[in-house]
Design a protein around this motif. Sequence first.
Motif, short mmCIF file in Angstrom:
data_model
loop_
_atom_site.label_atom_id
_atom_site.label_comp_id
_atom_site.label_asym_id
_atom_site.label_seq_id
_atom_site.Cartn_x
_atom_site.Cartn_y
_atom_site.Cartn_z
N TRP A 111 -19.32 19.92 -1.52
CA TRP A 111 -19.33 19.04 -0.52
C TRP A 111 -18.35 19.23 0.56
N THR A 112 -18.53 19.13 1.76
CA THR A 112 -17.77 19.01 2.77
C THR A 112 -17.04 17.71 2.92
N ASP A 113 -15.67 17.34 3.31
CA ASP A 113 -14.97 16.17 3.61
C ASP A 113 -16.01 15.30 4.34
N VAL A 156 -15.71 6.26 -2.66
CA VAL A 156 -16.05 4.67 -2.30
C VAL A 156 -14.91 4.07 -1.87
N THR A 157 -13.68 4.13 -2.46
CA THR A 157 -12.34 3.69 -2.16
C THR A 157 -12.38 3.64 -0.64
N ARG A 158 -12.25 4.69 0.10
CA ARG A 158 -12.22 4.84 1.40
C ARG A 158 -12.96 3.93 2.41
N ALA A 159 -14.30 3.83 1.90
CA ALA A 159 -15.20 2.95 2.54
C ALA A 159 -15.11 1.63 2.40
N LEU A 160 -14.73 1.13 1.16
CA LEU A 160 -14.10 -0.25 0.84
C LEU A 160 -12.85 -0.54 1.55
N ALA A 161 -12.23 0.39 1.86
CA ALA A 161 -10.83 -0.03 2.57
C ALA A 161 -11.09 0.00 4.05
N LYS A 162 -12.07 0.38 4.45
CA LYS A 162 -12.45 0.18 5.80
C LYS A 162 -13.17 -1.29 6.09
N PHE A 163 -13.64 -1.64 5.17
CA PHE A 163 -14.24 -3.12 5.49
C PHE A 163 -13.56 -4.38 4.71
N PHE A 164 -12.80 -4.09 3.70
CA PHE A 164 -12.01 -5.21 3.23
C PHE A 164 -10.43 -5.24 3.51
N GLY A 165 -9.90 -6.28 3.28
CA GLY A 165 -8.51 -6.51 3.64
C GLY A 165 -7.63 -5.39 2.93
N GLU A 166 -7.87 -5.65 1.61
CA GLU A 166 -6.92 -4.85 0.51
C GLU A 166 -7.68 -4.42 -0.61
N VAL A 167 -7.33 -3.10 -0.96
CA VAL A 167 -8.36 -2.63 -2.15
C VAL A 167 -6.97 -2.06 -3.09
N HIS A 168 -7.43 -2.35 -4.23
CA HIS A 168 -6.69 -1.64 -5.50
C HIS A 168 -7.68 -1.07 -6.28
N LYS A 193 -5.46 9.55 -3.68
CA LYS A 193 -4.15 9.19 -2.61
C LYS A 193 -4.35 10.06 -1.41
N LEU A 194 -4.54 11.27 -1.51
CA LEU A 194 -4.71 12.00 -0.39
C LEU A 194 -5.84 11.67 0.51
N ALA A 195 -6.91 11.38 0.09
CA ALA A 195 -8.05 10.90 0.75
C ALA A 195 -7.66 9.54 1.38
N LEU A 196 -6.88 8.77 0.94
CA LEU A 196 -6.28 7.33 1.41
C LEU A 196 -5.06 7.30 2.32
N GLN A 197 -4.49 8.56 2.41
CA GLN A 197 -3.41 8.57 3.33
C GLN A 197 -3.37 7.87 4.57
N ASP A 198 -4.37 7.67 5.39
CA ASP A 198 -4.63 7.03 6.57
C ASP A 198 -5.03 5.54 6.13
N HIS A 199 -5.04 5.00 5.25
CA HIS A 199 -5.66 3.73 4.62
C HIS A 199 -4.58 2.96 3.92
N PRO A 200 -3.46 2.43 4.68
CA PRO A 200 -2.23 1.84 3.90
C PRO A 200 -2.38 0.47 3.20
N ASN A 201 -3.71 -0.04 3.35
CA ASN A 201 -4.33 -1.26 2.77
C ASN A 201 -4.92 -0.80 1.34
N ALA A 202 -4.99 0.32 1.05
CA ALA A 202 -5.68 0.67 -0.15
C ALA A 202 -4.47 1.58 -1.24
N SER A 203 -4.54 0.86 -2.56
CA SER A 203 -3.48 1.37 -3.48
C SER A 203 -4.19 2.05 -4.63
#
Length: 226
Positions: free
Chosen positions: A36-38, A81-93, A106-116
């Motif tokens: 896979w590419t990024d 999928v977490t990244r895509a969820l974080a783009k759509f929803f307010g808060e993702v855990h 966590k590396l993939a979500l560095q630019d998505h502070p609404n995802a934990s």
Amino acid sequence: MHELSLEEQLQKMRADWDQRARENARHFVDTANADWTDEDFFASGEKTVAEEILTDLGNICQGKAPGEMRVLEIGCGAGRVTRALAKFFGEVHAVDVSGEMVRLAKLALQDHPNASVYQNNGKDLTVVAEIPFDFAFSSIVFQHIPSREIIENYVREVHRLLRPGALFKFQVQGASTMDPTQPDDTWLGAPFSERQAIDMAFRCGFDPRYRYGAGEQYFWLWFFKR
């Protein structure tokens, strides 16, 4: 043949998925591609959200604005999928049993502070804060879990964290593909019949309103918290 205890099964799940993450995390998260590419990997997560979330907003959002919703994901892997969820929803855990997968997510979500993202113990959600969730989602996860007991415990835990009326949309293994000589295989998980899925919903306090794919590898379930 020695049958593993629950704790041994959980240890094996964690070790096997750590090893898969080190070997080729993205391939084991989505076996459609070995290299896979990024861009392609995260686009495949967007595709999952487009197909399984955006087509089902009435059941999922129930009139709430997506940006105001708190969402729980079980088995986040490398954050596809977490990244895509974080783009759509307010808060993702999101949780995963593998520390290696959590590190990558966590590396993939560095630019998505609404995802934990949290590493959990593979059977419950005590690692997640005691906060009510508006929706829970799990894709291509439970069909790798070898124990119905573990899966049902997750379902019960999701019930504990969802607000009343909210949806848990997830897949289980619907095809009887388990090797009886390998009851603790962490790749081909425990299968569910339609009856078994319905009974599990009622035991865990859910209304099993819709189902799709019974008897198939991807058996989708819509469980609404009563």
